[in-house]
Design a protein around this motif. Structure first.
Motif, PDB file in Angstrom:
ATOM      1  N   TYR A 311     -50.229  76.358 -34.025  1.00 39.39           N
ATOM      2  CA  TYR A 311     -51.487  77.114 -33.965  1.00 39.39           C
ATOM      3  C   TYR A 311     -51.296  78.408 -33.183  1.00 39.39           C
ATOM      4  N   TRP A 312     -50.544  78.331 -32.103  1.00 37.82           N
ATOM      5  CA  TRP A 312     -50.328  79.530 -31.295  1.00 37.82           C
ATOM      6  C   TRP A 312     -49.526  80.563 -32.078  1.00 37.82           C
ATOM      7  N   ILE A 313     -48.518  80.108 -32.811  1.00 37.05           N
ATOM      8  CA  ILE A 313     -47.742  81.030 -33.645  1.00 37.05           C
ATOM      9  C   ILE A 313     -48.663  81.684 -34.668  1.00 37.05           C
ATOM     10  N   LEU A 314     -49.518  80.851 -35.277  1.00 38.69           N
ATOM     11  CA  LEU A 314     -50.444  81.384 -36.281  1.00 38.69           C
ATOM     12  C   LEU A 314     -51.375  82.416 -35.646  1.00 38.69           C
ATOM     13  N   LEU A 315     -51.851  82.115 -34.456  1.00 40.39           N
ATOM     14  CA  LEU A 315     -52.733  83.053 -33.754  1.00 40.39           C
ATOM     15  C   LEU A 315     -52.022  84.369 -33.481  1.00 40.39           C
ATOM     16  N   ALA A 316     -50.757  84.298 -33.049  1.00 35.73           N
ATOM     17  CA  ALA A 316     -49.992  85.518 -32.766  1.00 35.73           C
ATOM     18  C   ALA A 316     -49.806  86.343 -34.031  1.00 35.73           C
ATOM     19  N   MET A 317     -49.479  85.680 -35.135  1.00 39.41           N
ATOM     20  CA  MET A 317     -49.234  86.411 -36.382  1.00 39.41           C
ATOM     21  C   MET A 317     -50.522  87.049 -36.905  1.00 39.41           C
ATOM     22  N   VAL A 318     -51.614  86.287 -36.849  1.00 42.39           N
ATOM     23  CA  VAL A 318     -52.896  86.832 -37.324  1.00 42.39           C
ATOM     24  C   VAL A 318     -53.330  87.999 -36.437  1.00 42.39           C
ATOM     25  N   SER A 319     -53.099  87.873 -35.153  1.00 44.65           N
ATOM     26  CA  SER A 319     -53.443  88.954 -34.229  1.00 44.65           C
ATOM     27  C   SER A 319     -52.655  90.213 -34.539  1.00 44.65           C
ATOM     28  N   SER A 320     -51.348  90.054 -34.828  1.00 41.31           N
ATOM     29  CA  SER A 320     -50.538  91.244 -35.129  1.00 41.31           C
ATOM     30  C   SER A 320     -51.007  91.872 -36.438  1.00 41.31           C
ATOM     31  N   LEU A 321     -51.318  91.036 -37.440  1.00 48.25           N
ATOM     32  CA  LEU A 321     -51.773  91.577 -38.720  1.00 48.25           C
ATOM     33  C   LEU A 321     -53.094  92.311 -38.552  1.00 48.25           C
TER      34      LEU A 321
END
Lengths: 458, 437
Positions: A311-321
């Motif tokens: 979930y944290w990885i997903l949050l980081a990727m969505v935040s960067s996008l």
């Protein structure tokens, strides 16, 4: 811990001195205690600090190097090619060598030594490549410090912060040192003297590597920490790494290309695309890095406490996008997009490398990290050139789109990782409490410390 | 489990691809439709006595007719007059005797619209004119490329009505070339040039700055070639005078109240794929006050090029000043202008509220004008609102893929997990079932 379980962990040939050390109240001397682990953590951070500091000296003294060595921009960029290209092979090879032959202690001391010698030779005016793969053993050390996954994310976060602080100090301080030396010395070798002074963090880095090697050797003797389950690693074993590892490699490559390359181009991007003044674009670029310094350890701590790494990885990727899309497709104030990108940079390393430690056996971890570092170096070197071509031919909007594409690739693979984790029941995305309450085999006990092994018990 | 997932993906790939193609087709269709009006555009040079000539562009459609009249007759500074008529058979007619008459008060009526029978038509309610009045030179001591900077000195000007102009029409481009054999600043090859290219369809030029155009617009390229600069750090600028007389009735006994305004806007866009690193448009709108409808526009990307063959490396900035109604700048351009006297009448010219702006060429550290001694500035002039800049098909496809693929993966993954959970539950229920016997 009771005496009974202590003895269960110790080998048959432990001597009385070892038992004395383990029974002492002195936290610093006991490799299992928090105080000792904090010292190891500090040494690791300084190890990373020194290497990052040396890595950024050419950029900090760009104008002075071009002027004093009388080289053109193409030759200067060639210096970086010398630096980046061997990294692709060396990262993988050094990881393999560490796992197979020389071990992490000797490996880190050797590579820290290479960085020091390389930087000293560079300060003599020779274009020698500086190996950045000394980054590699740090990752392995973090595993040892956390003693198997208790606090990996926090440690990675602290490492990122120390690297950022090194870069910030480098950019701000090195030029001042050069100017001061230039004023006092008239002999003309002020560049060489400045670079020698810049070697001081490398010396500290090397000293930290030596001390860490000593402490690790001592800890191994005291608590008989097994590192090898017996099967030697081969390079061909890479193809047997689990699917989540490959997904994480692609995610890390995508993040390096999108977010990290963007951060590197920040000033010119802000100035040309967003039309801000040069001083504001420098402020934005500084803000991007400065926000990472406090956020990285904080987010690492949160990841360690909560778990749910996917979930944290997903949050980081969505935040960067989201941040890159805001900067590319809107004329909103750039501070919002920059903050989101900064948040993503701070967050992405912590859970991603922690998951690699969960899924790859301990004695193969250096090879795994080395492979990922190779991939990242290759992607970074190649994509920096591609970014330049995109800007020259199609402008900054297409460059923003290019970064958004890679960021969305990261999001897509993070989503795939989530579904793969559920499908395989590989339990990457579980809470910390659940992870450390699972029953484990004796072999896995190494990876699963008792409660007081973690810095922040859950 | 992986095999099942792969089967799902293979099954849905065909669907995903067809959805993607469907989206792309919608986008292409929506871009292709729009103003599909067919216009018949003619470009001709109307010769008069002596070396006088007028370039006349006529764009005829079913419901209206657009007229661009370009001339330096007088001599005057190059003037572009835009007229729109509701009659699609209207033409501009020129009475050369009147137009060339030395007495300004006689000239009125020399230029007017007529129908197919030659009968005069009323003045067009939507009229604008643009005058390239002066070429300015200043010494950029601050290296700021800012003509308004008081520290930049030695401002001199070349009035463009003092040059000798010749007009030529080649294909769909009209070229007005101005030279001055008596000036030390002009060599045999030095010139100031204006190139007009009308458009009959919507599209985008292939030459930088690749502005989008529609069938209601024309391309105007202003070129300074080979003129000698007075100093090494000299830069050039051009003064553009703009007016939108609009619905002014010009009746002698009625005070003119103009219901139109001229506005200058700087527009920032997010897309520079057609002109890399250029994100701003300068725009001058001629609008009706009442409903803010835009009658005419003059638009340019804030870039000019210092070589005849435009490349990104040869780009430099265009900085324009805010519009001013200062009569010192405006009056000379208007009052002596034969074309405007011929259409509006000399006495009415003084009532027109014209505005002037100065477009300066160059940016800091570009080597000043002397680096290449060439400037090319492209603008788009037309009727109505400027054509909107839109994303290319490539960008739209990428956006669709970027949003679509994650959604598809989430859907597929969710369906796959639900199916697996359903199968697991039914298997568990079956295993818990005990037969009665």
């Amino acid at each position: 811990m009771s005496d009974g379980s202590e003895k269960a962990l110790l080998s048959n040939h432990v001597d009385e001195n070892v038992i004395l050390v383990l029974n002492t109240k002195c936290g610093i001397c006991d490799p299992r205690r928090i105080a000792h682990r904090m010292i190891v953590l500090v040494l690791i951070c300084f190890l990373g600090f020194g290497v990052s500091f040396c890595g950024d000296t050419p950029a900090a003294l760009h104008d002075q190097i071009v002027e004093k060595l009388d080289i053109d921009e193409e030759t200067f960029m060639g210096l970086y090619s010398w630096y980046a290209c061997p990294n692709v092979i060396l990262s993988l090879l050094s990881g393999y060598l560490i796992d197979r032959y020389i071990g992490v202690r000797l490996g880190s001391v050797t590579l820290a030594g290479f960085v020091l010698i390389g930087h000293c030779i560079f300060s003599l005016g020779k274009n020698i490549f500086k190996s950045d793969d000394a980054k590699l053993p740090r990752w392995k050390f973090t595993v040892d410090v956390a003693y198997g996954c208790g606090d990996l994310s926090l440690v990675f976060g602290l490492l990122i912060s120390s690297m950022m602080i090194a870069e910030a100090i480098n950019f701000n301080v090195l030029l001042q040192i050069y100017n001061a030396v230039d004023r006092t010395k008239s002999s003309g070798n002020s560049l060489g003297i400045t670079l020698f002074i810049a070697s001081i963090p490398c010396v500290i880095s090397f000293a930290c590597a030596v001390m860490l090697a000593y402490l690790d050797k001592r800890a191994e003797k005291l608590i008989n920490r097994e590192r090898n389950d017996g099967s030697p690693i081969h390079l061909a074993d890479i193809k047997n790494y689990p699917l989540p590892f490959w997904i994480l490699t692609i995610i890390s490559l995508s993040v390096i290309v999108s977010v990290v390359t963007f951060a590197g181009l920040g000033v010119s991007y802000f100035e040309n695309k967003l039309g801000v003044s040069p001083s504001t674009s420098h402020e934005l670029n500084s803000f991007l890095y400065c926000l990472v310094v406090p956020l990285a350890p904080l987010l690492g701590f949160l990841v360690d406490v909560t778990g749910y790494h996917v979930y944290w990885i997903l949050l980081a990727m969505v935040s960067s996008l989201l941040g890159l899309c805001l900067l590319t497709f809107t004329l909103l104030t750039p501070w919002i997009g920059t903050a989101l990108v900064s948040f993503s940079i701070a967050l992405w390393t912590c859970p991603l490398f922690a998951i690699v430690a969960f899924i790859v056996p301990l004695h193969k971890l250096s090879t795994a990290y080395g492979f990922m570092a190779s991939f990242q170096s290759l992607g970074s070197a190649f994509m920096t050139k591609v970014s330049g071509i995109v800007v020259d031919s199609s402008g900054y909007f297409m460059l923003g789109i290019f970064f958004c594409i890679w960021s969305s690739v990261a999001v897509i693979f993070a989503i795939i990782l989530y579904f793969v984790d559920i499908a395989k029941v590989s339990k990457l995305n579980i809470s910390t409490k659940e992870r450390f309450s699972q029953e484990t085999s004796p072999t896995e006990l190494i990876l699963q410390p008792p409660q007081d092994f973690t810095l922040f018990p859950v | 489990m992986y095999e099942e997932m792969m089967r799902f993906l293979r099954f849905s790939t065909g669907g995903k691809t067809s959805i993607g193609i469907f989206f792309i087709l919608i986008v292409i269709a929506s871009n292709a439709e729009g103003t599909a009006t067919l216009r018949n555009v003619t470009l001709e040079k109307i010769d008069g006595p002596g070396n006088n000539s007028v370039v006349y562009i006529r764009s005829q459609a079913e419901v209206d007719c657009l007229h661009y009249v370009i001339t330096t007759v007088g001599p005057t500074s190059p003037t572009l007059l835009l007229l729109k008529s509701a009659s699609n058979t209207s033409r501009v007619h020129i009475f050369w005797d009147k137009l060339l008459h030395p007495n300004s008060s006689v000239v009125e009526g020399a230029v007017h619209l007529v129908d197919e029978n030659g009968k005069p038509l009323p003045k067009s309610p939507k009229t604008s004119f643009y005058i390239f009045d002066e070429l300015l030179e200043y010494e950029d001591l601050q290296n700021s490329s800012d003509i308004t900077d008081p520290k930049n000195k030695n401002l001199t000007s070349i009035r463009l009505d003092e040059l000798s102009w010749a007009a030529n029409v080649t294909g769909f481009t009209a070229v007005l070339q101005g030279t001055d054999k008596n000036s030390s600043k002009f060599t045999n090859t030095s010139k100031v040039e204006l190139r007009f290219t009308p458009f009959s369809t919507k599209g985008r030029r292939s030459v930088l700055p690749r502005m989008a155009h529609n069938e209601l617009s024309a391309d105007v390229e202003f070129i300074v070639d080979g003129i000698a600069a007075s100093r090494p750090s000299s830069r050039f600028a051009v003064m553009l005078v703009v007016a939108n007389p609009g619905n002014s009735s010009f009746l002698p006994s009625v005070k003119v109240t103009s219901d139109s305004v001229v506005e200058q806007v700087s527009k920032r866009i997010i897309d520079d794929e057609y002109a890399p690193t250029i994100f701003t448009f300068g725009q001058i709108f001629s609008k009706t006050k009442q409903n803010s409808a835009t009658n005419n526009f003059w638009q340019w990307r804030t870039v000019c090029y210092v070589m005849p063959h435009h490349t990104n490396d040869d780009a430099t900035d265009v900085k324009s000043t805010t519009l001013t109604g200062n009569q010192t700048y405006v009056a000379p351009a208007l009052l002596d202008n034969k074309l405007l006297q011929g259409y509006f009448g000399f006495s009415n010219l003084q009532l027109i509220e014209a505005r002037a702006t100065i477009a300066g060429f160059g940016k800091e550290d570009d080597g000043y004008y002397n680096a290449t001694a060439y400037i090319s500035w492209t603008s788009l002039v037309g009727f109505g609102t400027p054509p909107p800049e839109s994303f290319s098909i490539t960008v739209i496809s990428i956006l669709i893929a970027g949003v679509g693929i994650p959604i598809v993966i989430i859907l597929i993954g969710s369906v796959f997990l639900l199916k697996r959970r359903f199968c697991d539950e039914s298997r568990i229920r079956r295993s818990q079932y005990e037969p009665i016997e």
